[in-house]
Design an enzyme around this catalytic site. Sequence first.
Site, PDB file in Angstrom:
ATOM      1  N   ALA A  50       0.840  -1.205   0.000  1.00 23.96           N
ATOM      2  CA  ALA A  50       0.000   0.000   0.000  1.00 23.96           C
ATOM      3  C   ALA A  50       0.872   1.250   0.000  1.00 23.96           C
ATOM      4  CB  ALA A  50      -0.928  -0.013   1.212  1.00 23.96           C
ATOM      5  N   TYR A  51       1.929   1.214   0.796  1.00 21.10           N
ATOM      6  CA  TYR A  51       2.856   2.348   0.893  1.00 21.10           C
ATOM      7  C   TYR A  51       3.619   2.554  -0.411  1.00 21.10           C
ATOM      8  CZ  TYR A  51       6.994   4.977   2.443  1.00 21.10           C
ATOM      9  OH  TYR A  51       8.005   5.895   2.566  1.00 21.10           O
ATOM     10  N   THR A  52       4.253   1.494  -0.921  1.00 18.68           N
ATOM     11  CA  THR A  52       5.091   1.642  -2.107  1.00 18.68           C
ATOM     12  C   THR A  52       4.279   1.969  -3.355  1.00 18.68           C
ATOM     13  OG1 THR A  52       5.095  -0.770  -2.426  1.00 18.68           O
ATOM     14  CG2 THR A  52       6.950   0.196  -1.233  1.00 18.68           C
ATOM     15  N   SER A  88       1.532   3.779  -3.447  1.00 20.38           N
ATOM     16  CA  SER A  88       1.174   5.200  -3.387  1.00 20.38           C
ATOM     17  C   SER A  88       2.374   6.068  -3.710  1.00 20.38           C
ATOM     18  CB  SER A  88       0.633   5.547  -1.994  1.00 20.38           C
ATOM     19  OG  SER A  88       1.607   5.383  -0.987  1.00 20.38           O
ATOM     20  N   LYS A  89       3.556   5.647  -3.270  1.00 19.15           N
ATOM     21  CA  LYS A  89       4.775   6.390  -3.568  1.00 19.15           C
ATOM     22  C   LYS A  89       5.140   6.278  -5.051  1.00 19.15           C
ATOM     23  CE  LYS A  89       6.095   8.117   0.428  1.00 19.15           C
ATOM     24  NZ  LYS A  89       6.367   9.557   0.638  1.00 19.15           N
TER      25      LYS A  89
END
Length: 262
Positions: free
Chosen positions: A161-163, A165-166
């Site tokens: 989810a983090y990567t 979005s980045k």
Amino acid sequence: MPLLDNPFSLTGRSAVVTGAGSGIGRGIALVLASQGARVWVADLDQAGADATVADIRGRGWTAESASLDVTDAAATHALADQVADTHGSVDIWVNNAGITADGPPSTVDDDELLNIWKVNFLGVVHGSQAAARRMVDQERKGAIVNITTGGVDKAMDGIAAYTSSKAAAHQYSRSLALELGPKGVRVNTVAAGWVETGITRRHYGEGVDRESDLQEKVKRTPLGFIGDEYDQGYAVLYLVSDAARFVTGAVLRPNGGTSMQW
């Protein structure tokens, strides 16, 4: 352009750094302030922002604190207006604020996923739009830097989810550089390497030994050590300085060379 005496000087320039109450954002704010920038420390955590400002001022440099939720477009534009009204221009804007999930990708629900994307991607969009609106009309054009992650280069376990979005912010930066380049505004990205922060320390959950994990990371790093928040800050300093006046749409990877590893 003549050879500059000090191409890294930021004296007389205003700079906004989001998520600067701690971690990498704090390091960026300190580095920019050390080179003469009037730094606005923007963070949802007011206490953290105030602490960073106190640190900067304690070193004899200039900083202001601003409470900011980067998911709020109106508030972000209002901050850009406040900086411009105070200093006459918005010269530097660093979109650093970010969050991650508490659990593995298979367990992240829609609400948590959307919140991550609101902060990590929409926060970049809001900040970039607010800064660009002021920068394109200024005599001295500005520079925008968006902080992403080395996770955009290869898969990383447990933080999809983090990567993701980045990665969206990563691509947005490149497209924005094409749009704003003809208007004199530069947009670049720092794909940050591993730095121990509030976010990354959550990696040390149950069953993960911090020292062993760090030793493994060092082994995978060609330079043989793990960098810190100031290493990320110096990468940003280059990109916002006159030394990088011919650089836009670029991605710097201050990670000790780990992105070369397959």
